[in-house]
Design a protein around this motif. Structure first.
Motif, PDB file in Angstrom:
ATOM      1  N   HIS A  11       0.431  -1.307   0.027  1.00 49.85           N
ATOM      2  CA  HIS A  11      -0.005  -0.030  -0.251  1.00 49.85           C
ATOM      3  C   HIS A  11       0.367   1.014   0.155  1.00 49.85           C
ATOM      4  O   HIS A  11      -0.031   2.376   0.432  1.00 49.85           O
ATOM      5  CB  HIS A  11      -1.576   0.012   0.694  1.00 49.85           C
ATOM      6  CG  HIS A  11      -1.940  -1.009   1.192  1.00 49.85           C
ATOM      7  ND1 HIS A  11      -2.117  -2.509   1.472  1.00 49.85           N
ATOM      8  CD2 HIS A  11      -3.613  -0.851   0.635  1.00 49.85           C
ATOM      9  CE1 HIS A  11      -3.308  -2.881   1.372  1.00 49.85           C
ATOM     10  NE2 HIS A  11      -4.035  -2.793   0.426  1.00 49.85           N
ATOM     11  N   GLY A  12       2.223   1.372  -0.245  1.00 49.80           N
ATOM     12  CA  GLY A  12       2.988   2.325  -0.257  1.00 49.80           C
ATOM     13  C   GLY A  12       3.679   2.790   0.775  1.00 49.80           C
ATOM     14  O   GLY A  12       4.356   4.260   1.092  1.00 49.80           O
ATOM     15  N   GLY A  13       3.377   1.968   1.547  1.00 48.44           N
ATOM     16  CA  GLY A  13       3.916   2.489   3.477  1.00 48.44           C
ATOM     17  C   GLY A  13       4.671   2.224   3.824  1.00 48.44           C
ATOM     18  O   GLY A  13       5.491   1.242   3.116  1.00 48.44           O
ATOM     19  N   THR A  14       5.026   1.997   5.189  1.00 50.79           N
ATOM     20  CA  THR A  14       6.616   1.702   5.072  1.00 50.79           C
ATOM     21  C   THR A  14       6.499   1.302   6.846  1.00 50.79           C
ATOM     22  O   THR A  14       5.318   2.064   7.772  1.00 50.79           O
ATOM     23  CB  THR A  14       7.790   3.208   5.581  1.00 50.79           C
ATOM     24  OG1 THR A  14       7.367   4.138   5.705  1.00 50.79           O
ATOM     25  CG2 THR A  14       7.896   3.083   3.949  1.00 50.79           C
ATOM     26  N   ILE A  15       7.541   0.632   7.826  1.00 48.22           N
ATOM     27  CA  ILE A  15       7.811   0.393   9.424  1.00 48.22           C
ATOM     28  C   ILE A  15       8.292   0.304   9.652  1.00 48.22           C
ATOM     29  O   ILE A  15      10.075   0.163   8.273  1.00 48.22           O
ATOM     30  CB  ILE A  15       6.593  -1.610   9.252  1.00 48.22           C
ATOM     31  CG1 ILE A  15       6.872  -0.922  11.136  1.00 48.22           C
ATOM     32  CG2 ILE A  15       7.262  -2.319   8.343  1.00 48.22           C
ATOM     33  CD1 ILE A  15       6.558  -2.244  11.008  1.00 48.22           C
ATOM     34  N   THR A  16       9.483   1.128  11.364  1.00 50.85           N
ATOM     35  CA  THR A  16      10.394   1.035  11.320  1.00 50.85           C
ATOM     36  C   THR A  16      10.098   1.026  12.847  1.00 50.85           C
ATOM     37  O   THR A  16       9.123   1.141  13.545  1.00 50.85           O
ATOM     38  CB  THR A  16      10.691   2.383  10.787  1.00 50.85           C
ATOM     39  OG1 THR A  16      10.023   3.272  11.847  1.00 50.85           O
ATOM     40  CG2 THR A  16      11.025   2.937   9.790  1.00 50.85           C
ATOM     41  N   VAL A  17      11.678   0.679  13.698  1.00 49.48           N
ATOM     42  CA  VAL A  17      11.550   0.137  15.087  1.00 49.48           C
ATOM     43  C   VAL A  17      12.313   0.924  15.199  1.00 49.48           C
ATOM     44  O   VAL A  17      13.614   0.914  14.688  1.00 49.48           O
ATOM     45  CB  VAL A  17      11.468  -1.641  15.309  1.00 49.48           C
ATOM     46  CG1 VAL A  17      12.878  -2.123  14.661  1.00 49.48           C
ATOM     47  CG2 VAL A  17      10.916  -1.803  16.125  1.00 49.48           C
ATOM     48  N   GLU A  18      12.385   1.311  16.441  1.00 48.84           N
ATOM     49  CA  GLU A  18      13.315   1.506  16.917  1.00 48.84           C
ATOM     50  C   GLU A  18      13.314   1.039  18.808  1.00 48.84           C
ATOM     51  O   GLU A  18      12.177   0.778  19.312  1.00 48.84           O
ATOM     52  CB  GLU A  18      12.881   3.272  17.758  1.00 48.84           C
ATOM     53  CG  GLU A  18      13.445   3.967  16.212  1.00 48.84           C
ATOM     54  CD  GLU A  18      12.674   5.579  16.975  1.00 48.84           C
ATOM     55  OE1 GLU A  18      12.624   6.086  17.989  1.00 48.84           O
ATOM     56  OE2 GLU A  18      12.555   7.101  15.886  1.00 48.84           O
ATOM     57  N   SER A  19      14.273   0.311  19.109  1.00 47.98           N
ATOM     58  CA  SER A  19      14.547  -0.515  20.271  1.00 47.98           C
ATOM     59  C   SER A  19      15.304  -0.287  21.493  1.00 47.98           C
ATOM     60  O   SER A  19      16.411   0.241  20.737  1.00 47.98           O
ATOM     61  CB  SER A  19      14.717  -1.349  20.326  1.00 47.98           C
ATOM     62  OG  SER A  19      14.431  -2.973  21.104  1.00 47.98           O
ATOM     63  N   GLU A  20      15.284   0.164  22.338  1.00 47.18           N
ATOM     64  CA  GLU A  20      16.105   0.048  23.934  1.00 47.18           C
ATOM     65  C   GLU A  20      16.111  -0.966  24.117  1.00 47.18           C
ATOM     66  O   GLU A  20      15.187  -1.463  24.867  1.00 47.18           O
ATOM     67  CB  GLU A  20      15.940   1.212  24.477  1.00 47.18           C
ATOM     68  CG  GLU A  20      16.874   2.779  23.717  1.00 47.18           C
ATOM     69  CD  GLU A  20      16.512   3.607  24.706  1.00 47.18           C
ATOM     70  OE1 GLU A  20      17.244   3.874  25.257  1.00 47.18           O
ATOM     71  OE2 GLU A  20      15.962   5.317  24.599  1.00 47.18           O
ATOM     72  N   VAL A  21      17.408  -1.712  24.602  1.00 43.23           N
ATOM     73  CA  VAL A  21      17.286  -2.753  25.631  1.00 43.23           C
ATOM     74  C   VAL A  21      16.578  -2.437  27.150  1.00 43.23           C
ATOM     75  O   VAL A  21      17.077  -0.955  28.069  1.00 43.23           O
ATOM     76  CB  VAL A  21      18.731  -3.299  25.847  1.00 43.23           C
ATOM     77  CG1 VAL A  21      18.685  -4.703  27.154  1.00 43.23           C
ATOM     78  CG2 VAL A  21      19.354  -3.713  24.537  1.00 43.23           C
ATOM     79  N   GLY A  22      15.954  -2.615  27.936  1.00 42.00           N
ATOM     80  CA  GLY A  22      15.429  -2.557  29.086  1.00 42.00           C
ATOM     81  C   GLY A  22      13.433  -1.318  28.274  1.00 42.00           C
ATOM     82  O   GLY A  22      13.204  -1.274  29.753  1.00 42.00           O
ATOM     83  N   ARG A  23      13.760  -0.512  27.364  1.00 40.46           N
ATOM     84  CA  ARG A  23      12.475   0.095  27.172  1.00 40.46           C
ATOM     85  C   ARG A  23      11.475   0.065  26.168  1.00 40.46           C
ATOM     86  O   ARG A  23      10.893   0.575  26.504  1.00 40.46           O
ATOM     87  CB  ARG A  23      13.809   1.576  27.386  1.00 40.46           C
ATOM     88  CG  ARG A  23      14.640   1.945  28.466  1.00 40.46           C
ATOM     89  CD  ARG A  23      14.756   3.636  28.008  1.00 40.46           C
ATOM     90  NE  ARG A  23      12.984   3.980  27.609  1.00 40.46           N
ATOM     91  CZ  ARG A  23      12.858   4.354  28.081  1.00 40.46           C
ATOM     92  NH1 ARG A  23      13.736   6.401  29.140  1.00 40.46           N
ATOM     93  NH2 ARG A  23      12.041   5.640  27.977  1.00 40.46           N
ATOM     94  N   GLY A  24      11.850  -1.161  25.882  1.00 44.70           N
ATOM     95  CA  GLY A  24      10.710  -1.969  24.803  1.00 44.70           C
ATOM     96  C   GLY A  24      10.566  -1.427  23.584  1.00 44.70           C
ATOM     97  O   GLY A  24      11.982  -0.963  23.243  1.00 44.70           O
ATOM     98  N   ALA A  25      10.406  -1.392  22.326  1.00 40.69           N
ATOM     99  CA  ALA A  25      10.204  -1.188  21.356  1.00 40.69           C
ATOM    100  C   ALA A  25       9.386  -0.235  20.871  1.00 40.69           C
ATOM    101  O   ALA A  25       8.415  -0.218  21.484  1.00 40.69           O
ATOM    102  CB  ALA A  25      10.344  -2.611  20.149  1.00 40.69           C
ATOM    103  N   THR A  26       9.573   1.204  20.211  1.00 40.68           N
ATOM    104  CA  THR A  26       8.146   1.286  19.003  1.00 40.68           C
ATOM    105  C   THR A  26       8.395   1.597  17.709  1.00 40.68           C
ATOM    106  O   THR A  26       9.577   1.088  17.406  1.00 40.68           O
ATOM    107  CB  THR A  26       9.016   2.786  19.228  1.00 40.68           C
ATOM    108  OG1 THR A  26       9.090   3.304  20.754  1.00 40.68           O
ATOM    109  CG2 THR A  26       7.798   3.902  18.795  1.00 40.68           C
TER     110      THR A  26
END
Length: 184
Positions: A11-26
């Protein structure tokens, strides 16, 4: 996760992830903003429908509930309705009976709407201008290009039945309706 990524990319979109140990992922999902095209003007939808009934309409959709809803509405307008759950079955039905109009999904198993349209162009060229696509897949670039290339009218799922009925009636009374349907 791979399914989400593939769907977004289709659908022309993207997905990205940011992660920190002990803090979870966005996870960040981005989709393009696309204006919802209208196929029937607001004032046209409220206008009385031209008198036309008794036409043969073929619905091609693998979602039984959608096909049944469309069939019920069009039968209520006095039309004869056939249902196929994929393009291959629809082609078999077109071989056996004349239809004045076809409403087809684009994404189906066995034979999708694009391959079905190509076969209709080859086998029943007089019917290719009597196809309306009903799809929920308009954000897919390839699907959008296909719809543009064919010039076929299309409605987006979820659709509004008055909009479907208006477009069907308009297609059935359009110039050239005097042509004999396929198989006649």
């Amino acid at each position: 996760m791979s399914l989400c990524r593939r769907t977004l990319e289709e659908h022309g979109g993207t997905i990205t992830v940011e992660s920190e140990v002990g803090r979870g992922a966005t996870f960040r999902l981005e989709l393009p903003v696309v204006a919802h095209p209208t196929t029937v003007r607001e004032d046209a939808a409220s206008a009385p429908l031209p008198p036309v009934a008794g036409k043969a309409i073929l619905i091609v959709d693998d979602e039984a509930d959608i096909a049944a809803t469309l069939a019920e509405a069009l039968q209520g307008d006095g039309h004869q309705v056939g249902i196929a759950d994929n393009g291959a079955m629809a082609l078999e039905m077109l071989e056996r009976r004349a239809y004045d109009l076809v409403l087809s999904d684009t994404k189906m198993p066995r034979m999708d709407g694009e391959h079905f349209y190509a076969e209709v162009e080859r086998r029943f060229p007089q019917l290719r201008r009597r196809i309306v696509f009903v799809t929920g897949d308009i954000l897919n670039r390839e699907k959008h290009a296909f719809l543009e290339r064919t010039g076929a009218p299309h409605l987006l799922k979820p659709f509004h039945l008055p909009e479907v009925r208006q477009l069907v009636h308009r297609m059935l009374v359009a110039p050239g309706d005097e042509r004999r349907p396929v198989g006649a």
